[in-house]
Design a protein around this motif. Structure first.
Motif, PDB file in Angstrom:
ATOM      1  N   ILE A  13     -39.929  12.112 -12.983  1.00 19.86           N
ATOM      2  CA  ILE A  13     -39.517  13.444 -12.520  1.00 19.86           C
ATOM      3  C   ILE A  13     -40.637  14.480 -12.679  1.00 19.86           C
ATOM      4  O   ILE A  13     -40.667  15.463 -11.958  1.00 19.86           O
ATOM      5  CB  ILE A  13     -38.230  13.929 -13.236  1.00 19.86           C
ATOM      6  N   ILE A  14     -41.577  14.267 -13.556  1.00 19.91           N
ATOM      7  CA  ILE A  14     -42.653  15.252 -13.776  1.00 19.91           C
ATOM      8  C   ILE A  14     -43.490  15.409 -12.510  1.00 19.91           C
ATOM      9  O   ILE A  14     -43.685  16.519 -12.009  1.00 19.91           O
ATOM     10  CB  ILE A  14     -43.546  14.831 -14.958  1.00 19.91           C
ATOM     11  N   GLY A  15     -43.999  14.313 -11.993  1.00 21.10           N
ATOM     12  CA  GLY A  15     -44.817  14.368 -10.786  1.00 21.10           C
ATOM     13  C   GLY A  15     -44.033  14.853  -9.585  1.00 21.10           C
ATOM     14  O   GLY A  15     -44.548  15.595  -8.755  1.00 21.10           O
ATOM     15  N   PHE A  16     -42.779  14.428  -9.495  1.00 22.52           N
ATOM     16  CA  PHE A  16     -41.922  14.863  -8.394  1.00 22.52           C
ATOM     17  C   PHE A  16     -41.779  16.377  -8.374  1.00 22.52           C
ATOM     18  O   PHE A  16     -41.977  17.026  -7.344  1.00 22.52           O
ATOM     19  CB  PHE A  16     -40.545  14.189  -8.519  1.00 22.52           C
ATOM     20  N   LEU A  17     -41.438  16.967  -9.524  1.00 18.91           N
ATOM     21  CA  LEU A  17     -41.228  18.420  -9.583  1.00 18.91           C
ATOM     22  C   LEU A  17     -42.514  19.195  -9.308  1.00 18.91           C
ATOM     23  O   LEU A  17     -42.507  20.201  -8.588  1.00 18.91           O
ATOM     24  CB  LEU A  17     -40.644  18.816 -10.940  1.00 18.91           C
ATOM     25  N   LEU A  18     -43.629  18.731  -9.868  1.00 16.50           N
ATOM     26  CA  LEU A  18     -44.901  19.417  -9.636  1.00 16.50           C
ATOM     27  C   LEU A  18     -45.313  19.341  -8.166  1.00 16.50           C
ATOM     28  O   LEU A  18     -45.770  20.332  -7.586  1.00 16.50           O
ATOM     29  CB  LEU A  18     -45.989  18.829 -10.526  1.00 16.50           C
ATOM     30  N   ALA A  19     -45.145  18.171  -7.542  1.00 16.12           N
ATOM     31  CA  ALA A  19     -45.513  18.027  -6.128  1.00 16.12           C
ATOM     32  C   ALA A  19     -44.589  18.853  -5.233  1.00 16.12           C
ATOM     33  O   ALA A  19     -45.043  19.456  -4.252  1.00 16.12           O
ATOM     34  CB  ALA A  19     -45.480  16.567  -5.725  1.00 16.12           C
ATOM     35  N   MET A  20     -43.308  18.905  -5.550  1.00 17.37           N
ATOM     36  CA  MET A  20     -42.374  19.724  -4.761  1.00 17.37           C
ATOM     37  C   MET A  20     -42.735  21.202  -4.873  1.00 17.37           C
ATOM     38  O   MET A  20     -42.743  21.929  -3.878  1.00 17.37           O
ATOM     39  CB  MET A  20     -40.930  19.507  -5.242  1.00 17.37           C
ATOM     40  N   LEU A  21     -43.037  21.654  -6.089  1.00 16.20           N
ATOM     41  CA  LEU A  21     -43.415  23.051  -6.285  1.00 16.20           C
ATOM     42  C   LEU A  21     -44.717  23.369  -5.556  1.00 16.20           C
ATOM     43  O   LEU A  21     -44.830  24.397  -4.877  1.00 16.20           O
ATOM     44  CB  LEU A  21     -43.562  23.345  -7.788  1.00 16.20           C
ATOM     45  N   GLY A  22     -45.701  22.490  -5.650  1.00 17.49           N
ATOM     46  CA  GLY A  22     -46.959  22.702  -4.951  1.00 17.49           C
ATOM     47  C   GLY A  22     -46.784  22.726  -3.444  1.00 17.49           C
ATOM     48  O   GLY A  22     -47.374  23.563  -2.751  1.00 17.49           O
ATOM     49  N   GLY A  23     -45.970  21.831  -2.906  1.00 18.63           N
ATOM     50  CA  GLY A  23     -45.716  21.824  -1.470  1.00 18.63           C
ATOM     51  C   GLY A  23     -45.017  23.085  -1.001  1.00 18.63           C
ATOM     52  O   GLY A  23     -45.362  23.655   0.035  1.00 18.63           O
ATOM     53  N   ALA A  24     -44.035  23.537  -1.772  1.00 20.34           N
ATOM     54  CA  ALA A  24     -43.321  24.763  -1.403  1.00 20.34           C
ATOM     55  C   ALA A  24     -44.249  25.977  -1.455  1.00 20.34           C
ATOM     56  O   ALA A  24     -44.204  26.844  -0.581  1.00 20.34           O
ATOM     57  CB  ALA A  24     -42.132  24.972  -2.332  1.00 20.34           C
ATOM     58  N   LEU A  25     -45.096  26.038  -2.466  1.00 24.79           N
ATOM     59  CA  LEU A  25     -46.052  27.146  -2.546  1.00 24.79           C
ATOM     60  C   LEU A  25     -47.061  27.089  -1.401  1.00 24.79           C
ATOM     61  O   LEU A  25     -47.480  28.127  -0.886  1.00 24.79           O
ATOM     62  CB  LEU A  25     -46.783  27.120  -3.894  1.00 24.79           C
ATOM     63  N   GLY A  26     -47.464  25.887  -1.014  1.00 28.25           N
ATOM     64  CA  GLY A  26     -48.400  25.743   0.093  1.00 28.25           C
ATOM     65  C   GLY A  26     -47.811  26.225   1.408  1.00 28.25           C
ATOM     66  O   GLY A  26     -48.488  26.858   2.215  1.00 28.25           O
ATOM     67  N   ILE A  27     -46.535  25.938   1.634  1.00 30.51           N
ATOM     68  CA  ILE A  27     -45.884  26.384   2.863  1.00 30.51           C
ATOM     69  C   ILE A  27     -45.712  27.899   2.864  1.00 30.51           C
ATOM     70  O   ILE A  27     -45.911  28.561   3.876  1.00 30.51           O
ATOM     71  CB  ILE A  27     -44.519  25.689   3.024  1.00 30.51           C
ATOM     72  N   SER A  28     -45.364  28.468   1.728  1.00 29.89           N
ATOM     73  CA  SER A  28     -45.042  29.897   1.690  1.00 29.89           C
ATOM     74  C   SER A  28     -46.253  30.808   1.542  1.00 29.89           C
ATOM     75  O   SER A  28     -46.132  32.010   1.756  1.00 29.89           O
ATOM     76  CB  SER A  28     -44.070  30.173   0.537  1.00 29.89           C
ATOM     77  N   TRP A  29     -47.422  30.281   1.220  1.00 27.09           N
ATOM     78  CA  TRP A  29     -48.606  31.125   1.032  1.00 27.09           C
ATOM     79  C   TRP A  29     -49.086  31.658   2.373  1.00 27.09           C
ATOM     80  O   TRP A  29     -49.088  30.961   3.377  1.00 27.09           O
ATOM     81  CB  TRP A  29     -49.720  30.314   0.363  1.00 27.09           C
ATOM     82  N   ALA A  30     -49.473  32.922   2.387  1.00 25.10           N
ATOM     83  CA  ALA A  30     -50.052  33.539   3.581  1.00 25.10           C
ATOM     84  C   ALA A  30     -51.295  34.297   3.169  1.00 25.10           C
ATOM     85  O   ALA A  30     -51.328  34.921   2.098  1.00 25.10           O
ATOM     86  CB  ALA A  30     -49.055  34.484   4.232  1.00 25.10           C
ATOM     87  N   PRO A  31     -52.344  34.246   3.980  1.00 24.55           N
ATOM     88  CA  PRO A  31     -53.566  34.960   3.616  1.00 24.55           C
ATOM     89  C   PRO A  31     -53.333  36.462   3.604  1.00 24.55           C
ATOM     90  O   PRO A  31     -52.566  36.982   4.405  1.00 24.55           O
ATOM     91  CB  PRO A  31     -54.565  34.554   4.702  1.00 24.55           C
TER      92      PRO A  31
END
Length: 194
Positions: free
Chosen positions: A112-130
Protein backbone atom coordinates in the motif's frame (compact mmCIF):
# COMPACT_ATOMS: atom_id res chain seq x y z
CA UNK A 1 41.14 31.12 6.69
CA UNK A 2 39.94 34.67 6.52
CA UNK A 3 36.91 36.20 8.13
CA UNK A 4 35.15 36.49 4.76
CA UNK A 5 35.06 32.75 4.03
CA UNK A 6 31.86 31.90 6.01
CA UNK A 7 29.99 34.82 4.47
CA UNK A 8 31.07 33.77 1.00
CA UNK A 9 29.96 30.15 1.52
CA UNK A 10 26.66 31.34 3.02
CA UNK A 11 26.11 33.43 -0.11
CA UNK A 12 26.81 30.42 -2.31
CA UNK A 13 24.40 28.26 -0.33
CA UNK A 14 21.72 30.97 -0.53
CA UNK A 15 22.20 31.30 -4.29
CA UNK A 16 22.00 27.54 -4.78
CA UNK A 17 18.88 27.34 -2.60
CA UNK A 18 17.19 30.14 -4.57
CA UNK A 19 18.15 28.57 -7.88
CA UNK A 20 16.69 25.23 -6.74
CA UNK A 21 13.52 26.98 -5.51
CA UNK A 22 13.11 28.71 -8.90
CA UNK A 23 13.70 25.41 -10.72
CA UNK A 24 11.21 23.62 -8.45
CA UNK A 25 8.58 26.33 -8.98
CA UNK A 26 8.49 25.91 -12.75
CA UNK A 27 7.56 22.22 -12.78
CA UNK A 28 5.36 19.71 -10.89
CA UNK A 29 8.17 18.93 -8.45
CA UNK A 30 6.15 17.24 -5.71
CA UNK A 31 4.18 15.20 -8.24
CA UNK A 32 7.38 13.81 -9.72
CA UNK A 33 8.91 13.18 -6.30
CA UNK A 34 5.89 11.26 -4.96
CA UNK A 35 5.63 9.25 -8.19
CA UNK A 36 9.29 8.24 -8.00
CA UNK A 37 9.01 7.40 -4.31
CA UNK A 38 5.96 5.26 -5.11
CA UNK A 39 7.94 3.28 -7.67
CA UNK A 40 10.69 2.32 -5.20
CA UNK A 41 8.69 0.01 -2.85
CA UNK A 42 6.73 -1.46 -5.75
CA UNK A 43 9.96 -2.52 -7.48
CA UNK A 44 11.90 -3.38 -4.30
CA UNK A 45 9.64 -5.59 -2.18
CA UNK A 46 9.25 -8.56 -4.59
CA UNK A 47 13.04 -8.92 -4.68
CA UNK A 48 13.76 -8.15 -1.02
CA UNK A 49 14.84 -10.69 1.55
CA UNK A 50 13.94 -9.55 5.03
CA UNK A 51 15.59 -11.01 8.12
CA UNK A 52 13.69 -11.45 11.37
CA UNK A 53 16.29 -12.70 13.79
CA UNK A 54 17.52 -15.98 12.31
CA UNK A 55 14.55 -16.38 10.00
CA UNK A 56 14.65 -14.88 6.51
CA UNK A 57 11.54 -13.92 4.57
CA UNK A 58 11.67 -13.96 0.80
CA UNK A 59 8.78 -12.25 -0.92
CA UNK A 60 9.70 -13.15 -4.48
CA UNK A 61 6.62 -13.74 -6.54
CA UNK A 62 5.98 -15.06 -10.03
CA UNK A 63 5.04 -11.51 -10.99
CA UNK A 64 8.37 -10.09 -9.82
CA UNK A 65 9.28 -8.97 -13.33
CA UNK A 66 5.95 -7.12 -13.60
CA UNK A 67 6.64 -5.38 -10.30
CA UNK A 68 10.07 -4.32 -11.50
CA UNK A 69 8.64 -2.96 -14.74
CA UNK A 70 5.92 -1.02 -12.91
CA UNK A 71 8.43 0.43 -10.44
CA UNK A 72 10.86 1.48 -13.18
CA UNK A 73 8.03 3.03 -15.21
CA UNK A 74 6.83 5.01 -12.19
CA UNK A 75 10.34 6.33 -11.59
CA UNK A 76 10.60 7.24 -15.28
CA UNK A 77 7.22 9.00 -15.17
CA UNK A 78 8.35 11.00 -12.13
CA UNK A 79 11.44 12.15 -13.98
CA UNK A 80 9.28 12.97 -17.01
CA UNK A 81 7.10 15.23 -14.86
CA UNK A 82 10.24 17.09 -13.78
CA UNK A 83 11.93 17.52 -17.13
CA UNK A 84 9.04 17.47 -19.65
CA UNK A 85 6.27 19.54 -18.06
CA UNK A 86 4.17 19.43 -21.26
CA UNK A 87 3.50 15.72 -20.69
CA UNK A 88 2.47 16.09 -17.05
CA UNK A 89 -1.18 15.10 -17.66
CA UNK A 90 -0.21 11.96 -19.57
CA UNK A 91 2.40 11.08 -16.95
CA UNK A 92 -0.12 11.65 -14.15
CA UNK A 93 -2.77 9.44 -15.74
CA UNK A 94 -0.18 6.74 -16.50
CA UNK A 95 1.07 6.87 -12.88
CA UNK A 96 -2.46 6.41 -11.55
CA UNK A 97 -3.10 3.46 -13.88
CA UNK A 98 0.23 1.83 -12.96
CA UNK A 99 -0.51 2.35 -9.26
CA UNK A 100 -3.85 0.58 -9.67
CA UNK A 101 -2.25 -2.28 -11.60
CA UNK A 102 0.40 -2.63 -8.87
CA UNK A 103 -2.32 -3.61 -6.38
CA UNK A 104 -2.76 -6.92 -8.20
CA UNK A 105 0.74 -7.45 -9.55
CA UNK A 106 3.12 -6.26 -6.84
CA UNK A 107 2.34 -7.40 -3.29
CA UNK A 108 -0.70 -5.17 -2.86
CA UNK A 109 1.03 -2.19 -4.45
CA UNK A 110 4.24 -2.38 -2.45
CA UNK A 111 2.26 -2.99 0.75
CA UNK A 112 0.00 0.00 0.00
CA UNK A 113 2.93 2.42 0.51
CA UNK A 114 3.95 2.54 -3.15
CA UNK A 115 0.34 2.53 -4.28
CA UNK A 116 -0.58 5.59 -2.19
CA UNK A 117 2.55 7.53 -3.14
CA UNK A 118 2.08 6.81 -6.86
CA UNK A 119 -1.62 7.75 -6.71
CA UNK A 120 -0.80 11.02 -4.94
CA UNK A 121 1.98 11.81 -7.41
CA UNK A 122 -0.27 11.08 -10.39
CA UNK A 123 -3.06 13.25 -9.02
CA UNK A 124 -0.66 16.11 -8.36
CA UNK A 125 0.76 15.75 -11.86
CA UNK A 126 -2.68 16.03 -13.43
CA UNK A 127 -3.73 19.00 -11.32
CA UNK A 128 -0.51 21.06 -11.63
CA UNK A 129 -0.66 24.08 -13.92
CA UNK A 130 2.21 26.39 -14.81
CA UNK A 131 2.14 29.82 -13.19
CA UNK A 132 1.83 33.03 -15.15
CA UNK A 133 4.55 35.65 -15.12
CA UNK A 134 3.57 38.83 -13.30
CA UNK A 135 4.37 42.29 -14.58
CA UNK A 136 6.90 44.14 -12.44
CA UNK A 137 4.84 47.31 -11.95
CA UNK A 138 1.49 45.69 -11.26
CA UNK A 139 -0.18 48.64 -13.03
CA UNK A 140 -1.56 48.98 -16.51
CA UNK A 141 -0.35 46.50 -19.09
CA UNK A 142 1.83 47.64 -21.99
CA UNK A 143 -0.02 49.23 -24.87
CA UNK A 144 -2.42 51.15 -22.65
CA UNK A 145 -4.43 48.05 -21.78
CA UNK A 146 -5.84 47.65 -18.31
CA UNK A 147 -5.69 44.50 -16.23
CA UNK A 148 -6.63 41.34 -18.06
CA UNK A 149 -6.93 39.01 -15.11
CA UNK A 150 -10.07 37.09 -14.24
CA UNK A 151 -12.81 39.40 -13.05
CA UNK A 152 -11.54 42.44 -14.97
CA UNK A 153 -14.25 44.28 -16.86
CA UNK A 154 -14.02 44.88 -20.54
CA UNK A 155 -14.78 48.32 -21.93
CA UNK A 156 -18.18 48.65 -23.57
CA UNK A 157 -18.15 48.63 -27.34
CA UNK A 158 -19.99 51.20 -29.40
CA UNK A 159 -23.32 49.71 -30.32
CA UNK A 160 -27.04 50.30 -30.28
CA UNK A 161 -28.68 50.96 -26.93
CA UNK A 162 -30.66 47.94 -25.84
CA UNK A 163 -28.20 45.36 -27.14
CA UNK A 164 -26.75 43.08 -24.51
CA UNK A 165 -24.06 44.95 -22.60
CA UNK A 166 -25.25 48.41 -23.74
CA UNK A 167 -26.89 50.90 -21.37
CA UNK A 168 -30.33 52.34 -22.09
CA UNK A 169 -30.70 56.10 -22.50
CA UNK A 170 -32.44 57.94 -19.66
CA UNK A 171 -36.15 58.84 -19.92
CA UNK A 172 -36.99 62.03 -21.68
CA UNK A 173 -34.17 61.98 -24.22
CA UNK A 174 -34.84 62.20 -27.89
CA UNK A 175 -33.48 58.70 -28.42
CA UNK A 176 -36.44 56.38 -28.75
CA UNK A 177 -34.46 53.20 -27.93
CA UNK A 178 -36.36 49.96 -27.58
CA UNK A 179 -40.12 49.93 -27.12
CA UNK A 180 -40.57 53.66 -27.78
CA UNK A 181 -38.31 55.00 -25.02
CA UNK A 182 -39.48 52.62 -22.30
CA UNK A 183 -36.82 50.57 -20.65
CA UNK A 184 -37.63 46.86 -20.39
CA UNK A 185 -37.10 46.92 -16.63
CA UNK A 186 -39.85 49.55 -16.39
CA UNK A 187 -42.51 46.99 -17.38
CA UNK A 188 -44.21 45.23 -14.48
CA UNK A 189 -46.85 42.60 -15.07
CA UNK A 190 -47.62 43.79 -18.60
CA UNK A 191 -48.47 47.35 -17.44
CA UNK A 192 -46.45 50.39 -18.36
CA UNK A 193 -44.83 52.15 -15.42
CA UNK A 194 -43.63 55.74 -15.55
Amino acid sequence: MSAETPVQSAGTFTRQRRRFRDWRGTRPFWAGLFTMLGGVPIAYFPYATLKLGTMSLTMATTAGAGSLIIGVLLITLGLTMWFQQATRVFAGVAAIILALVSLVVSNIGGFIIGFLLAMLGGALGISWAPGKAESAGGGPQPGGQGPTAEGATEPASDGVAGEPGQPFPPFGTGDSGPAGGVRPEAHHGGHRVG
